[in-house]
Design a protein around this motif. Sequence first.
Motif, PDB file in Angstrom:
ATOM      1  N   GLY A  21      -3.377  35.365 -51.377  1.00  0.00           N
ATOM      2  CA  GLY A  21      -1.952  35.052 -51.425  1.00  0.00           C
ATOM      3  C   GLY A  21      -1.372  34.732 -50.058  1.00  0.00           C
ATOM      4  N   LEU A  22      -1.731  33.577 -49.500  1.00  0.00           N
ATOM      5  CA  LEU A  22      -1.234  33.178 -48.184  1.00  0.00           C
ATOM      6  C   LEU A  22      -0.050  32.235 -48.335  1.00  0.00           C
ATOM      7  N   THR A  23       0.979  32.454 -47.520  1.00  0.00           N
ATOM      8  CA  THR A  23       2.104  31.533 -47.476  1.00  0.00           C
ATOM      9  C   THR A  23       2.438  31.289 -46.014  1.00  0.00           C
ATOM     10  N   PHE A  24       2.412  30.040 -45.605  1.00  0.00           N
ATOM     11  CA  PHE A  24       2.849  29.700 -44.247  1.00  0.00           C
ATOM     12  C   PHE A  24       3.131  28.209 -44.165  1.00  0.00           C
ATOM     13  N   ALA A  25       3.854  27.817 -43.121  1.00  0.00           N
ATOM     14  CA  ALA A  25       4.154  26.398 -42.930  1.00  0.00           C
ATOM     15  C   ALA A  25       4.179  26.109 -41.446  1.00  0.00           C
ATOM     16  N   LEU A  26       3.698  24.939 -41.084  1.00  0.00           N
ATOM     17  CA  LEU A  26       3.707  24.527 -39.675  1.00  0.00           C
ATOM     18  C   LEU A  26       4.981  23.751 -39.384  1.00  0.00           C
ATOM     19  N   ARG A  27       5.617  24.082 -38.242  1.00  0.00           N
ATOM     20  CA  ARG A  27       6.781  23.286 -37.824  1.00  0.00           C
ATOM     21  C   ARG A  27       6.276  22.095 -37.022  1.00  0.00           C
ATOM     22  N   PRO A  28       6.921  20.948 -37.180  1.00  0.00           N
ATOM     23  CA  PRO A  28       6.455  19.768 -36.436  1.00  0.00           C
ATOM     24  C   PRO A  28       6.430  20.054 -34.931  1.00  0.00           C
ATOM     25  N   GLY A  29       5.340  19.678 -34.291  1.00  0.00           N
ATOM     26  CA  GLY A  29       5.237  19.794 -32.849  1.00  0.00           C
ATOM     27  C   GLY A  29       4.782  21.146 -32.344  1.00  0.00           C
ATOM     28  N   GLU A  30       4.535  22.079 -33.244  1.00  0.00           N
ATOM     29  CA  GLU A  30       4.113  23.395 -32.748  1.00  0.00           C
ATOM     30  C   GLU A  30       2.598  23.542 -32.825  1.00  0.00           C
ATOM     31  N   CYS A  31       2.119  24.530 -32.047  1.00  0.00           N
ATOM     32  CA  CYS A  31       0.739  24.958 -32.193  1.00  0.00           C
ATOM     33  C   CYS A  31       0.756  26.283 -32.940  1.00  0.00           C
ATOM     34  N   TYR A  32       0.124  26.293 -34.115  1.00  0.00           N
ATOM     35  CA  TYR A  32       0.118  27.487 -34.960  1.00  0.00           C
ATOM     36  C   TYR A  32      -1.301  28.040 -34.977  1.00  0.00           C
ATOM     37  N   GLY A  33      -1.439  29.317 -34.700  1.00  0.00           N
ATOM     38  CA  GLY A  33      -2.769  29.912 -34.617  1.00  0.00           C
ATOM     39  C   GLY A  33      -3.092  30.774 -35.824  1.00  0.00           C
ATOM     40  N   LEU A  34      -4.320  30.647 -36.314  1.00  0.00           N
ATOM     41  CA  LEU A  34      -4.813  31.575 -37.333  1.00  0.00           C
ATOM     42  C   LEU A  34      -5.858  32.446 -36.658  1.00  0.00           C
ATOM     43  N   LEU A 177      -5.284  20.088 -25.049  1.00  0.00           N
ATOM     44  CA  LEU A 177      -4.472  20.449 -26.221  1.00  0.00           C
ATOM     45  C   LEU A 177      -3.000  20.513 -25.838  1.00  0.00           C
ATOM     46  N   LYS A 178      -2.707  21.016 -24.639  1.00  0.00           N
ATOM     47  CA  LYS A 178      -1.304  21.044 -24.198  1.00  0.00           C
ATOM     48  C   LYS A 178      -0.748  19.629 -24.088  1.00  0.00           C
ATOM     49  N   GLN A 179      -1.575  18.718 -23.562  1.00  0.00           N
ATOM     50  CA  GLN A 179      -1.116  17.317 -23.488  1.00  0.00           C
ATOM     51  C   GLN A 179      -0.805  16.763 -24.874  1.00  0.00           C
ATOM     52  N   LEU A 180      -1.658  17.083 -25.842  1.00  0.00           N
ATOM     53  CA  LEU A 180      -1.435  16.577 -27.201  1.00  0.00           C
ATOM     54  C   LEU A 180      -0.155  17.158 -27.789  1.00  0.00           C
ATOM     55  N   LEU A 181       0.121  18.432 -27.478  1.00  0.00           N
ATOM     56  CA  LEU A 181       1.363  19.039 -27.963  1.00  0.00           C
ATOM     57  C   LEU A 181       2.564  18.362 -27.317  1.00  0.00           C
ATOM     58  N   CYS A 201      -0.500  29.050 -28.492  1.00  0.00           N
ATOM     59  CA  CYS A 201       0.216  29.057 -29.765  1.00  0.00           C
ATOM     60  C   CYS A 201       1.693  29.365 -29.604  1.00  0.00           C
ATOM     61  N   HIS A 202       2.520  28.535 -30.240  1.00  0.00           N
ATOM     62  CA  HIS A 202       3.937  28.878 -30.345  1.00  0.00           C
ATOM     63  C   HIS A 202       4.110  30.015 -31.337  1.00  0.00           C
ATOM     64  N   ARG A 203       3.386  29.913 -32.447  1.00  0.00           N
ATOM     65  CA  ARG A 203       3.401  30.990 -33.441  1.00  0.00           C
ATOM     66  C   ARG A 203       1.977  31.220 -33.908  1.00  0.00           C
ATOM     67  N   LEU A 204       1.748  32.394 -34.427  1.00  0.00           N
ATOM     68  CA  LEU A 204       0.411  32.683 -34.921  1.00  0.00           C
ATOM     69  C   LEU A 204       0.489  33.705 -36.036  1.00  0.00           C
ATOM     70  N   SER A 217       5.763  34.654 -32.972  1.00  0.00           N
ATOM     71  CA  SER A 217       5.322  34.173 -31.668  1.00  0.00           C
ATOM     72  C   SER A 217       4.458  35.276 -31.054  1.00  0.00           C
ATOM     73  N   PRO A 218       3.596  34.932 -30.089  1.00  0.00           N
ATOM     74  CA  PRO A 218       2.755  35.981 -29.504  1.00  0.00           C
ATOM     75  C   PRO A 218       3.583  37.169 -29.002  1.00  0.00           C
ATOM     76  N   ARG A 219       4.711  36.884 -28.344  1.00  0.00           N
ATOM     77  CA  ARG A 219       5.554  37.982 -27.848  1.00  0.00           C
ATOM     78  C   ARG A 219       6.124  38.821 -28.988  1.00  0.00           C
ATOM     79  N   GLU A 220       6.592  38.138 -30.016  1.00  0.00           N
ATOM     80  CA  GLU A 220       7.158  38.871 -31.161  1.00  0.00           C
ATOM     81  C   GLU A 220       6.117  39.774 -31.807  1.00  0.00           C
TER      82      GLU A 220
END
Lengths: 307, 259
Positions: A21-34, A177-181, A201-204, A217-220
Amino acid sequence: METLSVSGLRKSYGDLAVLAGLTFALRPGECYGLLGPNGAGKTTTLRCALGLTAPDDGTIRLAGLPVPERAREARRRVGIVPQMDNLDPDFTVAENLLVYGRYFGLADAAVSARIPQLLEFAGLAGRADAKINTLSGGMKRRLTLARALVNDPDLLFLDEPTTGLDPQARHLIWERLKQLLQQGKTVLLTTHFMDEAERLCHRLAIMDKGRFIAEGSPREVIAAHIEPEVIEVYGEPGESSAAEWARAEAGQFATRVEITGETAFCYLTESRPLLRHLADRHGLRYLHRPANLEDVFLKLTGRDLRD
Amino acid sequence: MNYFRPPSLSLRFVPVWRRNFLVWRKLAIPSLLGNLADPMIYMLGFGYGLGSLLPEVGGLPYITFIAAGAVCFSTMNAATFEALYSAFSRMQVQRTWDAILNAPMALDDLVLAELVWAASKAALSGAAILAVAAALGLVASPLALWLLPLVFLTGLAFAALGLIVTALAPSYDFFMYYFTLFVTPMTLLSGVFFPVEQLPVALQALSAALPLSHAVRLARPLFSDEVPQGAWLHVAVLVADAVAAFWLALGLARRRLLK
C-alpha cells in the motif's frame, strides 16, 4: 507537467507482500529518494511505476498516462539508469547511444547530432569509438546515464546509480545529477547510501517491508524521528569496555542508547553533561556529531542484517 | 494479468532487429563459417563419400538427395542456435532485454524481433548452402528459388520453437535436453539423410508430425524442378508451428520477465 504519482500500490509474490500500500507523488523538478534495506521493495516500486510488472492493486500515472495500460508510451518521456549495467558489450560508446535512440523511434541523424553533447556531459568526450570493455566502472555508469538522456526525458529513474563506484566517480555522478535537476528534470532515486540521499534529495521516503515508514525532506525526517545529536563512544573489551559503560551509565545522559559490539551510540538533545562525563573516562574515545539520515534509517529499520 | 493473451505485433521490432544485425555484421565471417561448416561437411562428406557406394537414393543421386536435406538442416540449426544461446545471452547474461524494455518497447516487440532475427540468420544459412549446391550443379532449375521463402519460413518455425526453450531455461545447460531429446532425433526422422520411407511405419507417422519433415518434403522436389506434392499442407504446418510456438514462447517470456 505530470511526473509520477502512485496510490495504494500493492504487490505480493505468493504469501510475501512486497508492496503493502504505497502512496506518493513526485513534484516537478524535485529529486525524490526511495531509501530502504535490501528487499524493502524499492526495485519492485520502480518496476511497477514503469509498467514492467502489474501491481495487484493501486493506481499509477506516469508522465500523464495510466500505467501499466499505457506504460510503453509513458516511457517515451522517461530515462532509466538501471541497477545493473546493461550496456551493449559488442558496441562502441557512440553505437550504444545510437542504437538506444532507435528504440525511441529517433532518427539516426537526430541522435548522432546529440552524441557529442551527451558524451561531453558524461565526461566521455573523445571516447566515442571506445569499446565498452575498455571503460572503467565509473565510465560505464556515466555512459548509462548518457544513454538514459538520449530521448531528452523529463523524468529520470535511477536505481542505485553509485553502487560499486569509487568516491571520485560517485562525486562526479552527483555533480551531473545536480546539473540535470537545475535543467528542470525530475528525478526518482533509489539508494542505500544515506549521504547520497541527504545531498541530492529534496524529499525522500524510507521504506521497509513494502511500506513507507517516514517521508519528508531530509531535515524533516531527521527532526521528526530522532534526537538532534549523537555521541558515538568507542572502547575495548575489558577494563575500558564501552558496552559495559553504556549499560551501566549512559542512560542517565542520553535519551536513547544503542550498543553494537564495543560501540555505544548515545542519542541526546543536550550533549554537555555526557561530554563532561566522558572527559574523565580515559579509556573511552568518542565522536560528537549531529544526527543524520543514517541514524534515522538504522533506528527505523533496525541494525539486523538484511540478506 | 493474462500472460498468454494474443501477441500484439508492430513494426517496433525493427530497431531491435537492426541491433542484432549490427552485432552480427561485426562478427559476420566467423558466424557464417560456424553456421555453414557443419552442414557442408555432412553434405559433401556423406554426399560424395557415402554417395559413391549408393546407386540412387529416393530416385536421386545421393549428393542431390542430401543437398536438399542439408539446406533444411542448416536452416534449422542456425535458427535454433540463435534462438537458444544468443537470445538467452541477451535476455539473461548481458541483460540487453532489460535495457530495451526500459525504452518504449513492449516485450512483444522484443520477442518478435528475436523471432524474425533468428529466422533471417537461418535463411541466410540455408541460402548459402543452396548457393554452394547450385555452384556444384546440383540444382535443376530456377524453381529452386522457392527455397528462399521456404528457408525463411523454416527459420521462423524453428526460431519460435527455440524461443519456447529459452523462455523456460534456467541456464545454458538446459539447452542440451532440447538438442538430445528433440533436434537430433528429429533430424534422423525427417528425411534429411535417408528417405522417411526407410523407417518403420510407426516412426513414419511420428515423422509426419515433425516440422523438419515438412520443410524437407518441400525442399527436395524444388531441387529437381518439381512442384512439391501437397505443398500447401506442408506450408500450413510450418506456418501453424511458427504461430503457435511464437505465441507460447511469448507467453512464457511474459510470465518469466513481467512477473
